[in-house]
Scaffold this motif. Structure first.
Motif, PDB file in Angstrom:
ATOM      1  N   LEU A  33       0.978  -1.173   0.083  1.00 49.17           N
ATOM      2  CA  LEU A  33      -0.039  -0.027   0.023  1.00 49.17           C
ATOM      3  C   LEU A  33       0.810   1.207  -0.034  1.00 49.17           C
ATOM      4  O   LEU A  33       0.679   2.165  -0.558  1.00 49.17           O
ATOM      5  CB  LEU A  33      -1.003   0.047   1.123  1.00 49.17           C
ATOM      6  N   SER A  34       1.991   1.165   0.715  1.00 50.92           N
ATOM      7  CA  SER A  34       2.809   2.414   0.770  1.00 50.92           C
ATOM      8  C   SER A  34       3.424   2.675  -0.689  1.00 50.92           C
ATOM      9  O   SER A  34       3.593   3.883  -1.097  1.00 50.92           O
ATOM     10  CB  SER A  34       3.888   2.281   1.735  1.00 50.92           C
ATOM     11  N   LEU A  35       3.790   1.592  -1.199  1.00 58.24           N
ATOM     12  CA  LEU A  35       4.504   1.706  -2.643  1.00 58.24           C
ATOM     13  C   LEU A  35       3.499   2.053  -3.900  1.00 58.24           C
ATOM     14  O   LEU A  35       3.800   3.070  -4.392  1.00 58.24           O
ATOM     15  CB  LEU A  35       4.937   0.465  -3.088  1.00 58.24           C
ATOM     16  N   ALA A  36       2.268   1.902  -3.676  1.00 64.55           N
ATOM     17  CA  ALA A  36       1.225   2.152  -4.338  1.00 64.55           C
ATOM     18  C   ALA A  36       0.755   3.428  -4.124  1.00 64.55           C
ATOM     19  O   ALA A  36       0.651   4.523  -4.953  1.00 64.55           O
ATOM     20  CB  ALA A  36       0.136   1.300  -4.204  1.00 64.55           C
ATOM     21  N   SER A  37       0.998   4.018  -2.962  1.00 64.06           N
ATOM     22  CA  SER A  37       0.359   5.459  -2.472  1.00 64.06           C
ATOM     23  C   SER A  37       1.664   6.385  -2.878  1.00 64.06           C
ATOM     24  O   SER A  37       1.360   7.524  -3.629  1.00 64.06           O
ATOM     25  CB  SER A  37       0.491   5.508  -0.954  1.00 64.06           C
ATOM     26  N   ALA A  38       2.964   6.037  -2.934  1.00 66.09           N
ATOM     27  CA  ALA A  38       4.006   6.602  -3.479  1.00 66.09           C
ATOM     28  C   ALA A  38       4.055   6.884  -4.917  1.00 66.09           C
ATOM     29  O   ALA A  38       4.322   8.042  -5.407  1.00 66.09           O
ATOM     30  CB  ALA A  38       5.573   5.978  -3.008  1.00 66.09           C
ATOM     31  N   THR A  39       3.447   5.917  -5.830  1.00 70.16           N
ATOM     32  CA  THR A  39       3.314   5.619  -7.329  1.00 70.16           C
ATOM     33  C   THR A  39       2.538   6.665  -7.564  1.00 70.16           C
ATOM     34  O   THR A  39       2.600   7.411  -8.623  1.00 70.16           O
ATOM     35  CB  THR A  39       3.256   4.296  -7.502  1.00 70.16           C
ATOM     36  N   LEU A  40       1.472   6.728  -6.695  1.00 74.61           N
ATOM     37  CA  LEU A  40       0.071   7.810  -7.242  1.00 74.61           C
ATOM     38  C   LEU A  40       0.473   9.326  -6.524  1.00 74.61           C
ATOM     39  O   LEU A  40      -0.491   9.835  -6.614  1.00 74.61           O
ATOM     40  CB  LEU A  40      -1.032   7.200  -6.720  1.00 74.61           C
ATOM     41  N   GLY A  41       1.549   9.487  -5.890  1.00 76.81           N
ATOM     42  CA  GLY A  41       1.674  10.808  -5.415  1.00 76.81           C
ATOM     43  C   GLY A  41       0.911  10.946  -4.209  1.00 76.81           C
ATOM     44  O   GLY A  41       0.399  12.127  -4.142  1.00 76.81           O
ATOM     45  N   GLY A  42       0.637   9.882  -3.339  1.00 74.69           N
ATOM     46  CA  GLY A  42      -0.081  10.284  -1.979  1.00 74.69           C
ATOM     47  C   GLY A  42      -1.601  10.447  -2.108  1.00 74.69           C
ATOM     48  O   GLY A  42      -2.388  10.694  -1.294  1.00 74.69           O
ATOM     49  N   THR A  43      -2.203   9.913  -3.466  1.00 78.29           N
ATOM     50  CA  THR A  43      -3.495  10.089  -3.636  1.00 78.29           C
ATOM     51  C   THR A  43      -4.138   8.385  -3.667  1.00 78.29           C
ATOM     52  O   THR A  43      -5.067   8.368  -4.439  1.00 78.29           O
ATOM     53  CB  THR A  43      -3.850  10.918  -5.025  1.00 78.29           C
ATOM     54  N   LEU A  44      -3.587   7.579  -3.258  1.00 78.15           N
ATOM     55  CA  LEU A  44      -4.255   6.263  -3.227  1.00 78.15           C
ATOM     56  C   LEU A  44      -5.518   6.435  -2.743  1.00 78.15           C
ATOM     57  O   LEU A  44      -6.558   5.596  -3.480  1.00 78.15           O
ATOM     58  CB  LEU A  44      -3.225   5.307  -2.573  1.00 78.15           C
ATOM     59  N   ALA A  45      -5.959   6.720  -1.623  1.00 78.28           N
ATOM     60  CA  ALA A  45      -7.335   6.748  -0.866  1.00 78.28           C
ATOM     61  C   ALA A  45      -8.418   7.118  -1.980  1.00 78.28           C
ATOM     62  O   ALA A  45      -9.429   6.631  -1.859  1.00 78.28           O
ATOM     63  CB  ALA A  45      -7.309   7.234   0.415  1.00 78.28           C
ATOM     64  N   GLU A  46      -8.002   8.387  -2.852  1.00 84.59           N
ATOM     65  CA  GLU A  46      -9.248   8.945  -3.561  1.00 84.59           C
ATOM     66  C   GLU A  46      -8.870   8.675  -4.977  1.00 84.59           C
ATOM     67  O   GLU A  46      -9.650   8.894  -5.581  1.00 84.59           O
ATOM     68  CB  GLU A  46      -9.151  10.136  -3.305  1.00 84.59           C
ATOM     69  N   ALA A  47      -8.205   7.560  -5.319  1.00 85.03           N
ATOM     70  CA  ALA A  47      -7.756   7.104  -6.767  1.00 85.03           C
ATOM     71  C   ALA A  47      -9.047   6.734  -7.194  1.00 85.03           C
ATOM     72  O   ALA A  47      -9.812   6.050  -6.794  1.00 85.03           O
ATOM     73  CB  ALA A  47      -6.493   6.429  -6.911  1.00 85.03           C
ATOM     74  N   ASP A  48      -9.326   7.051  -8.637  1.00 85.43           N
ATOM     75  CA  ASP A  48     -10.443   6.493  -9.417  1.00 85.43           C
ATOM     76  C   ASP A  48      -9.874   5.055 -10.141  1.00 85.43           C
ATOM     77  O   ASP A  48      -8.673   4.927 -10.234  1.00 85.43           O
ATOM     78  CB  ASP A  48     -10.956   7.523 -10.424  1.00 85.43           C
ATOM     79  N   ALA A  49     -11.009   4.632 -10.919  1.00 85.84           N
ATOM     80  CA  ALA A  49     -10.492   3.379 -11.647  1.00 85.84           C
ATOM     81  C   ALA A  49      -9.578   3.550 -12.718  1.00 85.84           C
ATOM     82  O   ALA A  49      -8.506   2.750 -12.984  1.00 85.84           O
ATOM     83  CB  ALA A  49     -11.779   2.954 -12.191  1.00 85.84           C
ATOM     84  N   ALA A  50      -9.448   4.849 -13.382  1.00 86.23           N
ATOM     85  CA  ALA A  50      -8.513   5.129 -14.267  1.00 86.23           C
ATOM     86  C   ALA A  50      -7.082   5.189 -13.780  1.00 86.23           C
ATOM     87  O   ALA A  50      -6.170   4.736 -14.218  1.00 86.23           O
ATOM     88  CB  ALA A  50      -8.723   6.245 -14.956  1.00 86.23           C
ATOM     89  N   ALA A  51      -6.705   5.786 -12.411  1.00 84.08           N
ATOM     90  CA  ALA A  51      -5.639   6.014 -12.006  1.00 84.08           C
ATOM     91  C   ALA A  51      -5.274   4.460 -11.442  1.00 84.08           C
ATOM     92  O   ALA A  51      -3.812   4.195 -11.425  1.00 84.08           O
ATOM     93  CB  ALA A  51      -5.642   6.735 -10.702  1.00 84.08           C
ATOM     94  N   ILE A  52      -6.076   3.613 -10.962  1.00 83.14           N
ATOM     95  CA  ILE A  52      -5.992   2.394 -10.418  1.00 83.14           C
ATOM     96  C   ILE A  52      -5.390   1.465 -11.673  1.00 83.14           C
ATOM     97  O   ILE A  52      -4.427   0.684 -11.602  1.00 83.14           O
ATOM     98  CB  ILE A  52      -7.043   1.863  -9.793  1.00 83.14           C
ATOM     99  N   GLY A  53      -5.865   1.669 -12.758  1.00 82.03           N
ATOM    100  CA  GLY A  53      -5.722   0.745 -13.945  1.00 82.03           C
ATOM    101  C   GLY A  53      -4.156   1.354 -14.406  1.00 82.03           C
ATOM    102  O   GLY A  53      -3.581   0.248 -14.766  1.00 82.03           O
ATOM    103  N   ARG A  54      -3.860   2.484 -14.345  1.00 81.32           N
ATOM    104  CA  ARG A  54      -2.304   3.001 -14.694  1.00 81.32           C
ATOM    105  C   ARG A  54      -1.374   2.286 -13.723  1.00 81.32           C
ATOM    106  O   ARG A  54      -0.235   1.879 -14.133  1.00 81.32           O
ATOM    107  CB  ARG A  54      -2.354   4.401 -14.666  1.00 81.32           C
ATOM    108  N   LEU A  55      -1.762   2.271 -12.474  1.00 79.74           N
ATOM    109  CA  LEU A  55      -1.129   1.623 -11.414  1.00 79.74           C
ATOM    110  C   LEU A  55      -0.834   0.188 -11.683  1.00 79.74           C
ATOM    111  O   LEU A  55       0.450  -0.254 -11.536  1.00 79.74           O
ATOM    112  CB  LEU A  55      -1.562   1.735  -9.878  1.00 79.74           C
TER     113      LEU A  55
END
Length: 299
Positions: A33-55
């Motif tokens: 979860l920490s790595l995913a959050s860092a990848t998304l610039g600290g926006t993991l909790a509010e990420a939408d489906a598109a951002a999750i797909g990119r992750l």
């Protein structure tokens, strides 16, 4: 990642205290979860489906088992946020499922539940009854009898349960209210316990300057399981909530009614409780299918 870090910590606390996750599992989830959050610039909790797909696209070169683990961590994290009212949706469906099946949640048999109630009865029968036994009885009756979340249970106000009212009103995360059923025996157990609680206490289950902690609840539930001859690693407050839901469905409860009782914003979350064992499916088909007729012959 400040906001993410707080929510990740809350999720992992739930995993340890309510779901009974092993220390290594919690550590692995924290890393993923920490790595995913860092990848998304600290926006993991509010990420939408598109951002999750990119992750998830960034996992293309990883082994299937690694992708499955990472996806499982995020899927459970988002389910937690949705169930707690911290998100209005659950975007976990955007995560890959690389040839792995979702494990069924742990539950308990009717015999397991009876064994734990029998262990409580032995305690309560002691003269005079121990104060902690009265508390345990009230806790267990509310956990299994009403399907409360651990946080909801330990933070109940002293006057939440009324002796002549077969339900209580809970206000969960996000301000959503729901009505929770209370059995006669649960109300009786609470009345016995409340007589031990100081009238000035704001909590039904006080502890020190606050209320009973989720970790302490987890410990007393596991201790009870040990007394009942059930391996403690099979049980947690969350497993009792799951048993409440599973046993109601097996008894014929409506899924929408169960959704309301559990306080799920999305019925998809409730659907995880619809699993049944293979032997029960075989019995249902053998006994109830309209084509099962010993006297029928094929043309």
């Amino acid at each position: 990642m400040g906001g993410d870090r707080v929510l990740i910590d809350r999720f992992l606390e739930m995993m340890a205290a309510e779901a009974g996750a092993a220390r290594n599992t919690v550590a692995a989830y924290r890393t993923d979860l920490s790595l995913a959050s860092a990848t998304l610039g600290g926006t993991l909790a509010e990420a939408d489906a598109a951002a999750i797909g990119r992750l998830a696209d960034g996992w293309a070169t990883l082994a299937k088992s690694t992708v499955a683990r990472k996806a499982s961590a995020l899927r459970r994290f988002y389910a937690f946020l949705a169930e707690e009212g911290l998100r209005a949706d659950d975007p976990g469906s955007a995560l890959p499922r690389p040839g792995t099946s979702r494990p069924l949640p742990r539950t308990l048999s009717g015999g397991d539940i009876e064994a734990m109630f029998a262990a409580i009865d032995v305690r309560i029968a002691r003269v005079p009854p121990d104060r902690n036994d009265l508390r345990l009885s009230a806790l267990f009756e509310l956990l299994y009898g009403s399907g409360l979340r651990a946080t909801e249970l330990v933070s109940l106000p002293r006057g939440a349960v009324v002796s002549d009212r077969p339900y209580l009103i809970l206000k969960g995360k996000g301000g959503r209210e729901r009505m929770v059923p209370l059995s006669d025996r649960a109300r009786a157990a609470v009345v016995r316990w409340r007589a031990q609680v100081p009238a000035a206490s704001p909590w039904l289950f006080p502890s020190g300057k606050s209320h009973l902690s989720r970790m302490r609840l987890y410990q007393v539930v596991r201790a009870l399981a040990g007394e009942a001859g059930i391996p403690p690693d099979r049980i947690s407050p969350h497993v009792l909530r799951h048993a409440f839901a599973t046993h109601l469905l097996e008894g014929g409860a409506d899924l929408r009614a169960l959704q309301a009782m559990l306080g799920h914003a999305d019925i998809a979350t409730t659907e995880i409780y619809t699993h049944v064992d293979a032997s029960r499916l075989v019995r249902l088909v053998s006994e109830l299918h309209p084509l099962i007729d010993a006297g029928r012959t094929r043309p």
